[in-house]
Design a protein around this motif. Structure first.
Motif, PDB file in Angstrom:
ATOM      1  N   GLY A 198     -34.622 -22.792   3.639  1.00  0.00           N
ATOM      2  CA  GLY A 198     -36.048 -22.800   3.925  1.00  0.00           C
ATOM      3  C   GLY A 198     -36.726 -24.029   3.361  1.00  0.00           C
ATOM      4  O   GLY A 198     -36.146 -25.112   3.301  1.00  0.00           O
ATOM      5  N   SER A 199     -37.970 -23.866   2.906  1.00  0.00           N
ATOM      6  CA  SER A 199     -38.724 -24.997   2.385  1.00  0.00           C
ATOM      7  C   SER A 199     -39.756 -24.523   1.371  1.00  0.00           C
ATOM      8  O   SER A 199     -40.486 -23.560   1.614  1.00  0.00           O
ATOM      9  N   CYS A 211     -42.603 -39.261  11.623  1.00  0.00           N
ATOM     10  CA  CYS A 211     -43.035 -38.533  12.817  1.00  0.00           C
ATOM     11  C   CYS A 211     -43.587 -37.168  12.419  1.00  0.00           C
ATOM     12  O   CYS A 211     -44.588 -36.707  12.987  1.00  0.00           O
ATOM     13  N   ASN A 212     -42.988 -36.530  11.422  1.00  0.00           N
ATOM     14  CA  ASN A 212     -43.518 -35.245  10.963  1.00  0.00           C
ATOM     15  C   ASN A 212     -44.841 -35.410  10.243  1.00  0.00           C
ATOM     16  O   ASN A 212     -45.744 -34.574  10.376  1.00  0.00           O
ATOM     17  N   ILE A 261     -39.948 -39.876  19.903  1.00  0.00           N
ATOM     18  CA  ILE A 261     -39.296 -39.760  18.594  1.00  0.00           C
ATOM     19  C   ILE A 261     -39.246 -38.291  18.172  1.00  0.00           C
ATOM     20  O   ILE A 261     -40.265 -37.590  18.239  1.00  0.00           O
ATOM     21  N   PRO A 262     -38.110 -37.812  17.699  1.00  0.00           N
ATOM     22  CA  PRO A 262     -38.075 -36.448  17.147  1.00  0.00           C
ATOM     23  C   PRO A 262     -38.613 -36.426  15.724  1.00  0.00           C
ATOM     24  O   PRO A 262     -38.722 -37.464  15.066  1.00  0.00           O
ATOM     25  N   TYR A 263     -38.947 -35.236  15.244  1.00  0.00           N
ATOM     26  CA  TYR A 263     -39.452 -35.097  13.879  1.00  0.00           C
ATOM     27  C   TYR A 263     -38.584 -34.138  13.075  1.00  0.00           C
ATOM     28  O   TYR A 263     -37.912 -33.262  13.624  1.00  0.00           O
ATOM     29  N   TRP A 264     -38.586 -34.337  11.769  1.00  0.00           N
ATOM     30  CA  TRP A 264     -37.901 -33.463  10.818  1.00  0.00           C
ATOM     31  C   TRP A 264     -38.979 -32.640  10.121  1.00  0.00           C
ATOM     32  O   TRP A 264     -39.704 -33.139   9.273  1.00  0.00           O
ATOM     33  N   ASP A 265     -39.077 -31.376  10.489  1.00  0.00           N
ATOM     34  CA  ASP A 265     -40.118 -30.527   9.898  1.00  0.00           C
ATOM     35  C   ASP A 265     -39.633 -29.981   8.560  1.00  0.00           C
ATOM     36  O   ASP A 265     -39.209 -28.835   8.442  1.00  0.00           O
ATOM     37  N   TRP A 266     -39.747 -30.817   7.533  1.00  0.00           N
ATOM     38  CA  TRP A 266     -39.328 -30.425   6.192  1.00  0.00           C
ATOM     39  C   TRP A 266     -40.217 -29.338   5.596  1.00  0.00           C
ATOM     40  O   TRP A 266     -39.894 -28.788   4.533  1.00  0.00           O
ATOM     41  N   ARG A 292     -40.299 -33.731  19.791  1.00  0.00           N
ATOM     42  CA  ARG A 292     -39.722 -32.424  19.483  1.00  0.00           C
ATOM     43  C   ARG A 292     -39.053 -32.404  18.112  1.00  0.00           C
ATOM     44  O   ARG A 292     -38.634 -33.431  17.587  1.00  0.00           O
ATOM     45  N   ASN A 293     -38.940 -31.209  17.571  1.00  0.00           N
ATOM     46  CA  ASN A 293     -38.146 -30.999  16.370  1.00  0.00           C
ATOM     47  C   ASN A 293     -36.741 -31.516  16.641  1.00  0.00           C
ATOM     48  O   ASN A 293     -36.150 -31.209  17.681  1.00  0.00           O
TER      49      ASN A 293
END
Length: 630
Positions: A234-235, A313-314, A133-138, A20-21
């Motif tokens: 944002g990104s 992970c992302n 594992i969580p992910y960092w959605d950059w 998950r995020n």
């Protein structure tokens, strides 16, 4: 005694569980608190080779201490040299590496849960088995996640053997903020090899440290933003990632930064390119005077920083999303003359061993890329084989014969997450010859935009250390500390390599004179700049002339933060080529949905061209000319 290794097969569970995020994961009180305590326990274990499953040795598989991990090295091996950056194995190798870390976290979480009283044990055991594992959605929010920004955190868990309500411990050292090294002797021996002396003195990992070695997550935030695209939130990666996932159908072009001729459209900009950007600007502070390199910027020590696992992970998530969309894409072999440890043949193919990873403890079933990127047609993402998935990949669409349905679902999710761009920048009909337009019904129902990209080819080992190429639409200024903050800054390309003295893959790439590809999508920044002078993205001749005057680039050496001069670039005329290309892109609409047959069968990239006039005036600094071999 027969030597055995640690089998990597994915967490044993009845069904795949979601990664998950991290922003969502941190709101789950059972799993999040168990995860933090499990990571603390993992990080507390010994650092030497007698604790191969502790945090230090697991992180060390990615680089230092450069010793074999749970395997015997052959006589001609460079011990512990597992680097696959810039190769066809980049994406596939990191998938079992993440599974190794994930399995260790769950094992520690289960040990914790089994010490609770009967009242809590079953509930926490179930929570432990469901941890991934969580992910960092950059690509949607590039700011450092709130839950890992601070040195201390709170952890709420039951007391061992007690039926009392769970207890909150406040001010616990946050294991996601940094990893604390155990001894100065080991830092001196293992970290000095990287060549960043401050890291030997520091007792923990750092992110964008200042001259005193204090981490600054707020500087990470600022460095990952593009002032002309997302100055405050944002990104800036959102739009480019949308194009990467939907347009690039080749595994090689999608996956790594090795130069390949004939790449159309956005194919010069790979997932590894964005991976490199996150590593570099999360690690090193380029804004403050006398600031230092952080761990994420150096390949050999990057995995010690806990944010490494969220970042990778992302990367794996974006790769899995791409696999779902392009489910018929096979693994692509890549010739290599390199000398890294995993090399077993002159070609990296789907059966090349991904050392040091095995599926069994007896070394009979080594991991290969065919277990990750299957060569058979219509397989789709392989994450379900290893008992995890991502929110965009529902388990009920993972069965045989459901690849098209999965692809359709994932395309809709990608459209929601990352695209399309603002409607103001789109047009009903592009300025291209009618003969190049798709069928009239597509023109009637779709929307279009001319995309503008900087692309480059550079010798990866132009200089011994890493370097960054910053791009600007306007003057950059003379102070490199202001380049990332300049209102004219539009993006960067950077290398991510180790010293050839310690990395066999890097030594081999240098010997092979590897060419490195990358680029910057400048469409949104250009659109915002042109609005003030009355031009549109379709005004090609005028934009080419404008770019010839206003497109600038500067090259910074990472180690001493000094500029690479034109003289150094010109020592070899093939050192660097920087060009500009544009093409019209068809965008979906409610009338022409992204997963509909008409849109999928229509040509997406129209009227692609290279604008030599934009860069030829800068040939003495790497600008591409019409006669250059690119």
């Amino acid at each position: 005694m027969t030597m055995k290794t640690y089998p990597i097969t994915g967490v044993a569970s009845q069904a795949p569980r979601p990664r998950r995020n991290i922003n969502d994961f941190a709101q789950d009180p059972l799993q999040w608190n168990l995860f933090l305590q499990a990571l603390i326990n993992l990080q507390s274990q010994g650092e030497d080779a007698h604790s191969p499953l502790g945090y230090y040795q697991v992180a060390g598989v990615h680089g230092t201490p450069y010793i074999p991990w749970m395997e015997k090295a052959d006589a001609d091996d460079r011990a512990g040299d597992y680097c696959t950056h810039g190769t066809a194995l980049f994406l596939t190798w990191h998938r079992p590496y993440l599974l190794l870390f994930e399995q260790r976290i769950v094992e520690e979480a289960l040990t914790i849960a089994r010490n609770f009283s009967d009242k809590y044990r079953a509930e926490y055991e179930e929570a432990a088995l469901n941890i991934r594992i969580p992910y960092w959605d950059w690509a949607t929010d590039s700011d450092v996640p709130q839950s890992i920004r601070f040195a201390e955190t709170d952890i709420t868990l039951p007391e061992v053997g007690s039926d009392a309500p769970p207890v909150t411990r406040k001010g616990v050292p946050n294991p996601m903020y940094s990893y604390k090294f155990k001894t100065s002797i080991r830092r001196q021996r293992d970290l000095s090899i990287v060549g960043v002396q401050e890291m030997v003195a520091w007792e923990e990992t750092k992110r964008c440290p200042d001259e005193k070695g204090i981490s600054h997550p707020e500087i990470v935030d600022r460095q990952l933003r593009i002032p002309t695209v997302n100055p405050t939130a944002g990104s800036s990666f959102r739009d480019p990632i949308y194009k990467l996932l939907t347009l690039v159908g080749s595994y090689g072009a999608f996956g790594n930064t090795g130069w390949q001729t004939g790449r159309p459209g956005p194919n010069n900009i790979s997932l590894e390119h964005y991976h490199n950007i996150i590593h570099t600007f999360t690690g090193t502070n380029y804004i403050e005077e006398n600031s230092k390199e952080g761990h994420m910027s150096e390949v050999g020590v990057s995995a010690f920083d806990p944010i490494f696992w969220l970042h990778h992970c992302n990367v794996d998530r974006l790769y899995a999303i791409w696999q779902a969309i392009h489910y018929e894409a096979p693994f692509e072999d890549q010739a290599t003359d390199y000398t890294r440890m995993p090399l077993t043949k002159a070609i990296d193919d789907a059966e090349t061993t991904l050392r040091p990873f095995y599926k069994d403890e007896c070394y009979d079933v080594p991991w290969t890329s065919s277990m990750v990127q299957k060569s058979s047609a219509a397989t789709g993402p392989t994450v379900f084989d290893y008992n995890y998935h991502y929110p965009e990949l529902p388990v009920d669409l993972s069965g045989p014969g459901k690849q098209k349905e999965m692809a359709s679902h994932v395309l809709r999710r990608v459209h929601q997450l990352y695209g399309p761009p603002t409607e103001e920048s789109l047009v009903d009909t592009p300025k291209v010859p009618n003969a190049l337009l798709p069928p009239s019904r597509i023109v009637r129902d779709g929307m279009f935009r001319r995309e503008w990209l900087i692309f480059l080819r550079v010798r990866k080992y132009l200089i011994p250390g890493n370097f960054i190429i910053f791009f600007f639409l306007g003057e950059p200024g003379d102070d490199p500390r202001q380049w990332l903050l300049s209102e004219n800054h539009v993006g960067a390309v950077n290398t991510f390599k180790s010293s050839t003295d310690i990395c066999g893959n890097c030594a081999g790439q240098e010997a092979a004179d590897q060419l490195f590809s990358g680029g910057v999508d400048i469409t949104n920044a250009l659109y915002n700049k042109l609005a003030s002078i009355g031009l549109t993205l379709d005004d090609q001749d005028e934009i080419e002339e404008w770019l010839a005057k206003n497109l600038k680039w500067r090259i910074l050496k990472q180690n001493d933060k000094t500029e690479l001069t034109s003289h150094e670039i010109q020592e070899n005329p093939d050192n660097l080529f920087i060009g500009v290309k544009s093409f019209v892109l068809l965008y979906p609409t409610s009338r022409l949905p992204i997963d509909g047959g008409e849109f999928l069968s229509a040509p997406k990239i129209i009227n692609e061209k290279i604008h030599f006039g934009a860069t030829e005036p800068h040939k003495n600094h790497g600008g591409l000319g019409a006669q250059d071999p690119y």
